[in-house]
Design a protein around this motif. Structure first.
Motif, PDB file in Angstrom:
ATOM      1  N   ALA A   1       0.837  -1.208   0.000  1.00  0.00           N
ATOM      2  CA  ALA A   1       0.000   0.000   0.000  1.00  0.00           C
ATOM      3  C   ALA A   1       0.868   1.253   0.000  1.00  0.00           C
ATOM      4  O   ALA A   1       0.548   2.257  -0.661  1.00  0.00           O
ATOM      5  CB  ALA A   1      -0.926  -0.009   1.214  1.00  0.00           C
ATOM      6  N   ARG A   2       1.979   1.204   0.716  1.00  0.00           N
ATOM      7  CA  ARG A   2       2.889   2.363   0.761  1.00  0.00           C
ATOM      8  C   ARG A   2       3.512   2.619  -0.611  1.00  0.00           C
ATOM      9  O   ARG A   2       3.603   3.769  -1.063  1.00  0.00           O
ATOM     10  CB  ARG A   2       3.971   2.120   1.807  1.00  0.00           C
ATOM     11  CG  ARG A   2       4.920   3.302   1.998  1.00  0.00           C
ATOM     12  CD  ARG A   2       5.810   3.118   3.217  1.00  0.00           C
ATOM     13  NE  ARG A   2       6.630   1.919   3.122  1.00  0.00           N
ATOM     14  CZ  ARG A   2       6.451   0.826   3.860  1.00  0.00           C
ATOM     15  NH1 ARG A   2       5.465   0.787   4.748  1.00  0.00           N
ATOM     16  NH2 ARG A   2       7.243  -0.219   3.724  1.00  0.00           N
ATOM     17  N   LEU A   3       3.923   1.550  -1.302  1.00  0.00           N
ATOM     18  CA  LEU A   3       4.507   1.703  -2.634  1.00  0.00           C
ATOM     19  C   LEU A   3       3.500   2.314  -3.605  1.00  0.00           C
ATOM     20  O   LEU A   3       3.835   3.218  -4.387  1.00  0.00           O
ATOM     21  CB  LEU A   3       4.977   0.339  -3.157  1.00  0.00           C
ATOM     22  CG  LEU A   3       6.193  -0.279  -2.457  1.00  0.00           C
ATOM     23  CD1 LEU A   3       6.450  -1.686  -2.990  1.00  0.00           C
ATOM     24  CD2 LEU A   3       7.426   0.602  -2.657  1.00  0.00           C
ATOM     25  N   ALA A   4       2.251   1.823  -3.546  1.00  0.00           N
ATOM     26  CA  ALA A   4       1.225   2.355  -4.448  1.00  0.00           C
ATOM     27  C   ALA A   4       0.887   3.800  -4.105  1.00  0.00           C
ATOM     28  O   ALA A   4       0.709   4.644  -4.994  1.00  0.00           O
ATOM     29  CB  ALA A   4      -0.028   1.482  -4.376  1.00  0.00           C
ATOM     30  N   GLY A   5       0.803   4.095  -2.796  1.00  0.00           N
ATOM     31  CA  GLY A   5       0.461   5.447  -2.382  1.00  0.00           C
ATOM     32  C   GLY A   5       1.495   6.461  -2.819  1.00  0.00           C
ATOM     33  O   GLY A   5       1.155   7.549  -3.298  1.00  0.00           O
ATOM     34  N   ARG A   6       2.764   6.118  -2.663  1.00  0.00           N
ATOM     35  CA  ARG A   6       3.820   7.047  -3.070  1.00  0.00           C
ATOM     36  C   ARG A   6       3.841   7.239  -4.582  1.00  0.00           C
ATOM     37  O   ARG A   6       4.253   8.301  -5.073  1.00  0.00           O
ATOM     38  CB  ARG A   6       5.166   6.524  -2.583  1.00  0.00           C
ATOM     39  CG  ARG A   6       5.342   6.660  -1.072  1.00  0.00           C
ATOM     40  CD  ARG A   6       6.639   6.044  -0.600  1.00  0.00           C
ATOM     41  NE  ARG A   6       6.835   6.259   0.840  1.00  0.00           N
ATOM     42  CZ  ARG A   6       7.820   5.714   1.544  1.00  0.00           C
ATOM     43  NH1 ARG A   6       8.705   4.905   0.945  1.00  0.00           N
ATOM     44  NH2 ARG A   6       7.922   5.966   2.836  1.00  0.00           N
ATOM     45  N   ALA A   7       3.391   6.220  -5.317  1.00  0.00           N
ATOM     46  CA  ALA A   7       3.330   6.330  -6.780  1.00  0.00           C
ATOM     47  C   ALA A   7       2.038   6.995  -7.237  1.00  0.00           C
ATOM     48  O   ALA A   7       1.847   7.210  -8.446  1.00  0.00           O
ATOM     49  CB  ALA A   7       3.461   4.946  -7.405  1.00  0.00           C
ATOM     50  N   GLY A   8       1.135   7.290  -6.280  1.00  0.00           N
ATOM     51  CA  GLY A   8      -0.110   7.959  -6.619  1.00  0.00           C
ATOM     52  C   GLY A   8      -1.093   7.088  -7.375  1.00  0.00           C
ATOM     53  O   GLY A   8      -1.886   7.589  -8.182  1.00  0.00           O
ATOM     54  N   ARG A   9      -1.082   5.803  -7.126  1.00  0.00           N
ATOM     55  CA  ARG A   9      -1.986   4.900  -7.844  1.00  0.00           C
ATOM     56  C   ARG A   9      -2.777   4.025  -6.868  1.00  0.00           C
ATOM     57  O   ARG A   9      -2.481   3.959  -5.679  1.00  0.00           O
ATOM     58  CB  ARG A   9      -1.194   4.010  -8.802  1.00  0.00           C
ATOM     59  CG  ARG A   9      -0.167   3.119  -8.121  1.00  0.00           C
ATOM     60  CD  ARG A   9       0.505   2.182  -9.108  1.00  0.00           C
ATOM     61  NE  ARG A   9       1.531   1.374  -8.463  1.00  0.00           N
ATOM     62  CZ  ARG A   9       1.281   0.260  -7.772  1.00  0.00           C
ATOM     63  NH1 ARG A   9       0.023  -0.170  -7.648  1.00  0.00           N
ATOM     64  NH2 ARG A   9       2.271  -0.420  -7.208  1.00  0.00           N
TER      65      ARG A   9
END
Length: 437
Positions: free
Chosen positions: A168-176
């Motif tokens: 979730a952190r990886l997706a959030g930082r990528a804005g997706r």
């Protein structure tokens, strides 16, 4: 004035009638809501001058006795009694079942309870406060529901909550958004959730708004099993989370466990069995997580116990205060028999996991554990060659004592009552008296 005096007189009369009815209400409160009897077994019922039990269905099960009434049914079946005040005011009812003698194989084996063999169970969805100040519930808004099983995030299988947090952190930082593969019953769904950015001090988090339950395993004790019906029962109490809420056990399993160590109990701090789960595969699939234990389908027989044959299951009225035996494991997978004392058999209106009060009296067990320890829940209790109950709880300030549940309540939680004939199906059954029409 006459109306006021009449009102006072009626109020006084109502109080007198209530006082007269109190013994009957007390009798009802201490009578089981569901009484089971063996064919031909007499059961005494107390009656008073102003209240009495009535055979509401005219089955001919009641007859006078020296101390009141005698309840007795000769053939299998179900009926209902009413407790009436002054012969016509109903105070309550008691369901009566005439049942066959049931036999089960006592357990005592240590088991591991695996709540979810794959994925993570959604315990609940929650609202989170975004860094912008708005409250959102991203998972719930995307369609995630309590009890769903989360199998994968962005195509990656997950078994731990920390893995979900990382993705979730990886997706959030990528804005997706993240793609959640969810199992709901027999359906598999793909749901897309946008993580919400949350600021906690200097820490930046990306949350989905779900509380996940990992496939944790706890050690308990098998209470009994039926090799003919391929069923088992264990623990004697419900599996709950840290907030005492029932845990969802979708496809949960029991596996054999070995006891590798013991931590003795202290006053105010119960000890525990240190168990290791066996890698030999599942013993059974959990189908129900109830206030009276976990129940399910047996896949294979457990390791040998101290008693490897079916024994009669005692009905509640057959259990007496006095010496009894408890089956449990202290070393590896070896089930041993230990002496206990049944201090009290509680008369209760409804089933409960606190129907017995027990005390450990065996010097060998006290020397090893100083009383009841975690992991003993579900240990079967035998008395006079019958299965009478199972250990459920320890008294925290007196670990030599604890509560137990009556075996009858656990056995009939498996659904045995559904196999009994109903009153309608038994009209004219041989040996059964019924009202002439």
């Amino acid at each position: 004035m006459p109306l006021r005096r009449l009102g006072r007189s009626l109020s006084l009369l109502a109080l007198i009638l209530l006082a007269l009815a109190l013994p009957g209400l007390f009798r009802l409160a201490t009578s089981p809501s569901h009484l089971r009897l063996l064919p031909g077994e007499p059961y005494p019922l107390q009656a008073g001058l102003l209240y009495r039990w009535v055979d509401a269905e005219g089955r001919g099960w009641l007859s006078p006795s020296v101390r009141g009434l005698r309840l007795q049914g000769e053939a299998l079946g179900q009926g209902r009694l009413e407790l009436r005040f002054l012969g016509w005011v109903p105070l309550g009812t008691m369901q009566v079942s005439v049942v066959p003698r049931v036999q089960m194989v006592p357990g005592g084996q240590s088991i591991g309870v695996v709540t979810a063999p794959r994925g993570l169970v959604v315990e609940r969805t929650i609202r989170v406060r975004a860094a912008t100040g708005n409250e959102q519930s991203p998972a719930a808004e995307a369609g995630v529901q309590e009890g769903d099983r989360l199998l994968a995030v962005d195509g990656q299988p997950v078994q731990r909550a920390t893995e979900v947090e990382r993705l979730a952190r990886l997706a959030g930082r990528a804005g997706r958004e993240v793609s959640l593969q969810v199992e709901r019953g027999s359906d598999r769904l793909t749901l897309r959730v946008r993580p919400v950015r949350v600021q906690e001090g200097d820490q930046e988090l990306y949350l989905l708004g779900i509380v996940l339950q990992e496939a944790t395993a706890g050690v308990g004790t098998l209470t009994f099993f039926d090799p003919e019906r391929d069923l088992f029962a264990a623990l004697g109490h419900q599996v709950t989370d840290t907030q005492e809420r029932p845990v969802t056990l979708h496809d949960g399993q029991i596996v054999a466990a070995r006891v590798e160590g013991l931590r003795p109990s202290l006053s105010g701090e119960p000890g525990e069995k240190v168990g290791v789960l066996d890698s030999g595969g599942s013993l059974g699939v959990i189908e129900k997580n109830t206030p009276f234990g976990i129940y399910g389908r047996l896949l294979r027989e457990p390791p040998p116990g101290a008693v490897n044959r079916p024994v009669p299951v005692a009905l509640a009225q057959e259990v007496r205060p006095g010496p009894a035996q408890m089956l449990t494991v202290l070393d590896d997978q070896r089930v041993e028999t230990f002496e206990v004392e049944i201090l009290e058999v509680r008369g209760q209106r409804a089933p409960s996991d606190r129907g017995l009060v027990l005390e450990i009296t065996d010097p060998r067990l006290l020397a090893r554990t100083d009383g009841i320890v975690q992991g003993m829940s579900g240990s079967p209790i035998l008395q006079g060659g019958r299965l009478v109950g199972a250990l459920t709880h320890v008294f925290v300030n007196d670990p030599r004592r604890g509560f137990g549940i009556l075996a009858e309540w656990m056995v009939y939680e498996t659904g045995l009552d559904g196999a009994l004939p109903t009153p309608e199906a038994r009209q004219g059954a041989p040996g059964e008296r019924r009202k002439a029409s």
